[in-house]
Design a protein around this motif. Structure first.
Motif, mmCIF file in Angstrom:
data_model
loop_
_atom_site.group_PDB
_atom_site.id
_atom_site.type_symbol
_atom_site.label_atom_id
_atom_site.label_comp_id
_atom_site.label_asym_id
_atom_site.label_seq_id
_atom_site.Cartn_x
_atom_site.Cartn_y
_atom_site.Cartn_z
ATOM 1 N N GLU A 2 8.782 -28.618 5.104
ATOM 2 C CA GLU A 2 8.887 -27.182 5.407
ATOM 3 C C GLU A 2 8.380 -26.358 4.223
ATOM 4 O O GLU A 2 7.559 -25.462 4.373
ATOM 5 C CB GLU A 2 10.337 -26.803 5.767
ATOM 6 C CG GLU A 2 10.768 -27.215 7.186
ATOM 7 C CD GLU A 2 11.133 -28.698 7.300
ATOM 8 O OE1 GLU A 2 11.238 -29.389 6.266
ATOM 9 O OE2 GLU A 2 11.314 -29.178 8.446
ATOM 10 N N PHE A 16 -10.013 -27.389 7.970
ATOM 11 C CA PHE A 16 -10.931 -27.408 9.120
ATOM 12 C C PHE A 16 -12.391 -27.257 8.694
ATOM 13 O O PHE A 16 -13.270 -27.202 9.536
ATOM 14 C CB PHE A 16 -10.555 -26.298 10.111
ATOM 15 C CG PHE A 16 -9.196 -26.509 10.737
ATOM 16 C CD1 PHE A 16 -8.975 -27.564 11.602
ATOM 17 C CD2 PHE A 16 -8.142 -25.649 10.452
ATOM 18 C CE1 PHE A 16 -7.728 -27.768 12.178
ATOM 19 C CE2 PHE A 16 -6.888 -25.842 11.026
ATOM 20 C CZ PHE A 16 -6.676 -26.904 11.893
ATOM 21 N N TRP A 51 -5.261 -23.116 16.636
ATOM 22 C CA TRP A 51 -5.488 -23.472 18.041
ATOM 23 C C TRP A 51 -4.989 -22.396 18.999
ATOM 24 O O TRP A 51 -5.385 -22.365 20.168
ATOM 25 C CB TRP A 51 -4.799 -24.809 18.356
ATOM 26 C CG TRP A 51 -5.327 -25.897 17.480
ATOM 27 C CD1 TRP A 51 -4.770 -26.358 16.326
ATOM 28 C CD2 TRP A 51 -6.563 -26.609 17.652
ATOM 29 N NE1 TRP A 51 -5.583 -27.317 15.766
ATOM 30 C CE2 TRP A 51 -6.682 -27.489 16.555
ATOM 31 C CE3 TRP A 51 -7.576 -26.580 18.615
ATOM 32 C CZ2 TRP A 51 -7.769 -28.338 16.401
ATOM 33 C CZ3 TRP A 51 -8.665 -27.431 18.468
ATOM 34 C CH2 TRP A 51 -8.751 -28.289 17.378
ATOM 35 N N GLY A 108 -0.140 -29.474 17.469
ATOM 36 C CA GLY A 108 -1.249 -30.034 16.692
ATOM 37 C C GLY A 108 -0.790 -30.397 15.296
ATOM 38 O O GLY A 108 -0.110 -29.602 14.637
HETATM 39 C C1 LIG Z 1 0.103 -29.576 9.687
HETATM 40 S S1 LIG Z 1 0.756 -28.003 10.052
HETATM 41 C C2 LIG Z 1 0.151 -27.781 11.705
HETATM 42 C C3 LIG Z 1 -0.270 -26.382 12.003
HETATM 43 C C4 LIG Z 1 -1.011 -26.158 13.321
HETATM 44 N N1 LIG Z 1 -0.351 -26.754 14.430
HETATM 45 C C5 LIG Z 1 -2.436 -26.589 13.257
HETATM 46 O O1 LIG Z 1 -2.857 -27.414 14.073
HETATM 47 O O2 LIG Z 1 -3.186 -26.093 12.428
HETATM 48 C C6 LIG Z 1 2.443 -28.363 10.292
HETATM 49 C C7 LIG Z 1 3.287 -27.146 10.589
HETATM 50 O O3 LIG Z 1 4.611 -27.588 10.865
HETATM 51 C C8 LIG Z 1 5.496 -26.582 10.426
HETATM 52 N N2 LIG Z 1 6.843 -27.158 10.328
HETATM 53 C C9 LIG Z 1 7.375 -27.909 9.341
HETATM 54 N N3 LIG Z 1 8.625 -28.281 9.654
HETATM 55 C C10 LIG Z 1 8.884 -27.756 10.873
HETATM 56 C C11 LIG Z 1 10.010 -27.797 11.744
HETATM 57 N N4 LIG Z 1 11.117 -28.467 11.408
HETATM 58 N N5 LIG Z 1 9.931 -27.144 12.919
HETATM 59 C C12 LIG Z 1 8.811 -26.464 13.267
HETATM 60 N N6 LIG Z 1 7.710 -26.388 12.491
HETATM 61 C C13 LIG Z 1 7.750 -27.030 11.309
HETATM 62 C C14 LIG Z 1 4.907 -26.112 9.121
HETATM 63 O O4 LIG Z 1 5.368 -24.840 8.750
HETATM 64 C C15 LIG Z 1 3.406 -26.147 9.449
HETATM 65 O O5 LIG Z 1 2.971 -24.882 9.879
#
Ligand SMILES: C[S@@+](CC[C@H](N)C(=O)[O-])C[C@H]1O[C@@H](n2cnc3c(N)ncnc32)[C@H](O)[C@@H]1O
Length: 210
Positions: A2, A16, A51, A108
């Motif tokens: 997080e 990207f 996305w 994603g």
């Molecule tokens: C690798 S990024 C993916 C971002 C986006 N889906 C993309 O494809 O670009 C992972 C995301 O998970 C979020 N995240 C981390 N822990 C989480 C949790 N427990 N619940 C929801 N989101 C969380 C982070 O803040 C981050 O934005």
């Protein structure tokens, strides 16, 4: 995880830009939104919303959620032509009890960050937010030597980790798993569809009727 993504938000989308991944991304920018035609989509861990606008173009509506405020603020600042996107801060492991169930879900680069011991509970919680028959799609990285950040260690449960560094010089150990199609089907069901790109995979399945 997080905290790392809160700190990474401003530089997140540089990932990207990797030249070798552009052909895959161009295909996926078409393929992924096409899964969500006219659906009410719950997006888990939307991050900076790379996305989200693409999916929103095809979907009826999108609720884009993330744990962290920092990436959500960037996602909110993007242009949503149809005005059909809402945002909410939500923990993927403790989703709120939304009154209306969603007909689809997209996440994603989220699957790879779920500790193996939390996957089934995450999927059960997600199922409660979705209608029977809902389409769910997860997209994530394949491990590609020379392009992926090397794996630095594996824990007793089988989770793998990467050592990552941010632009501010800070170092982070990040859980990042690279499941096989067999491992994904063991969790999502034998009928799950698995599409392999050179650098990514997309696994999709339908939620069973109750
Ligand atoms: C690798 S990024 C993916 C971002 C986006 N889906 C993309 O494809 O670009 C992972 C995301 O998970 C979020 N995240 C981390 N822990 C989480 C949790 N427990 N619940 C929801 N989101 C969380 C982070 O803040 C981050 O934005």
């Amino acid at each position: 995880m997080e905290k790392y993504y809160a700190r990474r938000a401003a530089e997140y989308e540089k990932i990207f830009d990797k030249p070798e991944r552009q052909a895959d991304l161009a295909r996926m920018r078409v393929d992924i939104p096409s899964l969500f035609l006219n659906q009410s989509v719950l997006e888990i861990a939307c991050g900076t919303g790379y996305w989200t606008p693409l999916i929103a173009e095809q979907a009826e509506s999108v609720l884009a959620t993330d744990y962290n405020e920092e990436p959500l603020a960037i996602a909110k600042s993007k242009t949503y032509r149809k005005g059909n996107v809402a945002f909410a801060q939500a923990d993927a492991y403790a989703l709120p009890d939304w009154k209306n169930k969603f007909s689809a879900c997209y996440a994603g680069f989220w699957w790879s960050h779920i500790p193996l011991g939390r996957i089934d509970a995450f999927l059960r919680g997600l199922g409660k937010a979705l209608e029977p028959g809902a389409t769910v799609a997860f997209m994530d990285n394949r491990y590609v030597e020379g392009s992926s950040t090397p794996i630095s260690r594996k824990d007793a449960e089988g989770n793998t980790y990467q050592a990552r560094r941010l632009g501010d010089g800070s170092s982070h150990e990040v859980l990042k798993n690279f499941p096989t199609p067999q491992e994904l089907r063991a969790r999502l069901g034998k009928e799950a569809r698995y599409v392999e790109y050179e650098y990514y995979w997309v696994a999709s399945y339908r939620i069973m009727a109750a």
